[in-house]
Design a protein around this motif. Structure first.
Motif, PDB file in Angstrom:
ATOM      1  N   PHE A 157      95.955  76.843  72.588  1.00 19.87           N
ATOM      2  CA  PHE A 157      95.079  75.821  72.632  1.00 19.87           C
ATOM      3  C   PHE A 157      96.522  75.020  73.206  1.00 19.87           C
ATOM      4  O   PHE A 157      95.868  74.137  74.153  1.00 19.87           O
ATOM      5  CB  PHE A 157      94.224  75.459  71.679  1.00 19.87           C
ATOM      6  N   ALA A 158      97.628  74.874  72.421  1.00 22.61           N
ATOM      7  CA  ALA A 158      98.454  74.009  73.098  1.00 22.61           C
ATOM      8  C   ALA A 158      99.133  74.291  74.075  1.00 22.61           C
ATOM      9  O   ALA A 158      99.871  73.398  74.606  1.00 22.61           O
ATOM     10  CB  ALA A 158      99.669  74.313  71.834  1.00 22.61           C
ATOM     11  N   MET A 159      99.385  75.761  74.808  1.00 19.58           N
ATOM     12  CA  MET A 159      99.879  75.626  75.593  1.00 19.58           C
ATOM     13  C   MET A 159      98.560  75.028  76.871  1.00 19.58           C
ATOM     14  O   MET A 159      99.132  74.792  78.124  1.00 19.58           O
ATOM     15  CB  MET A 159      99.848  76.893  75.834  1.00 19.58           C
ATOM     16  N   LEU A 160      97.189  74.866  76.564  1.00 18.59           N
ATOM     17  CA  LEU A 160      96.626  74.200  77.475  1.00 18.59           C
ATOM     18  C   LEU A 160      96.904  73.091  77.270  1.00 18.59           C
ATOM     19  O   LEU A 160      97.193  72.298  78.896  1.00 18.59           O
ATOM     20  CB  LEU A 160      95.019  74.899  76.826  1.00 18.59           C
ATOM     21  N   ALA A 161      96.672  72.508  76.082  1.00 19.85           N
ATOM     22  CA  ALA A 161      96.699  70.894  76.463  1.00 19.85           C
ATOM     23  C   ALA A 161      98.396  70.153  77.161  1.00 19.85           C
ATOM     24  O   ALA A 161      98.973  69.736  78.181  1.00 19.85           O
ATOM     25  CB  ALA A 161      97.593  70.198  74.750  1.00 19.85           C
ATOM     26  N   LYS A 162      99.781  71.659  76.956  1.00 22.09           N
ATOM     27  CA  LYS A 162     101.016  71.182  77.722  1.00 22.09           C
ATOM     28  C   LYS A 162     100.049  71.335  79.160  1.00 22.09           C
ATOM     29  O   LYS A 162     101.383  70.756  80.574  1.00 22.09           O
ATOM     30  CB  LYS A 162     101.722  72.613  77.745  1.00 22.09           C
ATOM     31  N   ASN A 163      99.759  72.684  79.617  1.00 21.12           N
ATOM     32  CA  ASN A 163      99.587  72.089  81.519  1.00 21.12           C
ATOM     33  C   ASN A 163      98.727  70.984  81.794  1.00 21.12           C
ATOM     34  O   ASN A 163      98.711  70.332  82.559  1.00 21.12           O
ATOM     35  CB  ASN A 163      98.614  73.832  81.639  1.00 21.12           C
ATOM     36  N   LEU A 164      97.431  70.193  81.020  1.00 22.15           N
ATOM     37  CA  LEU A 164      96.949  69.273  81.225  1.00 22.15           C
ATOM     38  C   LEU A 164      97.766  68.102  80.823  1.00 22.15           C
ATOM     39  O   LEU A 164      97.384  67.334  82.636  1.00 22.15           O
ATOM     40  CB  LEU A 164      95.668  69.118  80.176  1.00 22.15           C
ATOM     41  N   LEU A 165      98.830  67.840  80.035  1.00 19.73           N
ATOM     42  CA  LEU A 165      99.474  66.545  80.083  1.00 19.73           C
ATOM     43  C   LEU A 165     101.032  66.878  81.409  1.00 19.73           C
ATOM     44  O   LEU A 165     101.073  65.683  81.815  1.00 19.73           O
ATOM     45  CB  LEU A 165      99.805  66.925  78.475  1.00 19.73           C
ATOM     46  N   LYS A 166     101.140  68.413  81.433  1.00 20.17           N
ATOM     47  CA  LYS A 166     101.894  68.088  82.759  1.00 20.17           C
ATOM     48  C   LYS A 166     101.833  67.513  83.867  1.00 20.17           C
ATOM     49  O   LYS A 166     102.044  66.455  84.487  1.00 20.17           O
ATOM     50  CB  LYS A 166     102.611  69.326  82.423  1.00 20.17           C
TER      51      LYS A 166
END
Length: 224
Positions: A157-166
């Motif tokens: 979930f953190a990796m998903l959030a990272k992609n969305l924030l980028k």
């Protein structure tokens, strides 16, 4: 440990997790050291326990965790010589076209080490079997698939959030593409056969489409 110490320890853990999250947001795309740092920071006992309990509901994953089964060395050129329709050829072709190497297993001393090591070594195999390329949309699709397959993984979930924030900060034009990829990967992960613990080195010579059909990964087998 008293209640005050427990609260302080949890606060320190959250601070470290947020720091590592921001590091990976700022890091260049595909920075594996930043990825490992985030995975390490998100190693909390409760989240890990829930993930292992969920995975262990399936005999394949339970046996892999108990025996800490890893794939070992992979000969890309040998796999690339297999017929073009096979999993082994598709996987090796994916790596060679993208100038990638198989991710080597990390030191495994406990169940958490095994969880991370196995997910790392099968990362690009899962790319192939769910038909996700190496673009940010493809990575988002894969991370959503992983999150659905593991259910309680903070790291996914953190990796998903990272992609969305980028995307929000660096390229908002990708927003719709990433959200579509996220939705597709999540849906596929929930409906597909559980893949964690699969011993892929016994499946290299099997046609990829046959495996995808068996595991409910073909587009016409996935509900819209």
């Amino acid at each position: 440990m008293n209640a005050k110490d427990s609260i302080s320890q949890h606060s320190q853990w959250k601070t470290l997790a947020f720091e590592r999250f921001m590091q990976i947001v700022k890091a260049p795309y595909g920075d594996f050291q930043a990825i490992w740092n985030l995975a390490s920071a998100l190693n909390d006992e409760e989240g890990f326990r829930r993930t292992v309990e969920f995975l262990s509901l399936h005999p394949l994953a339970r046996a892999a965790i108990q025996n800490r089964l890893l794939l070992g060395a992979i000969d890309l050129q040998q796999l690339h010589s297999l017929p073009s329709e096979t999993l082994g050829h598709a996987y090796s072709d994916h790596l060679l076209r993208n100038s990638l190497n198989p991710i080597q297993s990390q030191t495994v001393e406990n169940d958490y080490d095994y969880l991370i090591a196995h997910l790392a070594e099968v990362h690009d195999i899962w790319h192939v079997v769910i038909n996700a390329d190496t673009s940010m949309a493809g990575e988002t699709k894969l991370q959503a698939f992983v999150a659905a397959q593991l259910r309680a993984s903070r790291f996914s979930f953190a990796m998903l959030a990272k992609n969305l924030l980028k995307a929000a900060v660096e390229d908002l034009d990708l927003a719709e593409q990433l959200m579509d990829a996220l939705a597709e990967g999540w849906r596929m992960g929930k409906q597909a056969y559980p893949l964690f613990g699969m011993q892929w080195n016994t499946l290299w010579d099997i046609p990829l489409i046959k495996l995808q059909a068996k595991w409910n990964l073909l587009p016409d087998t996935i509900a819209g």
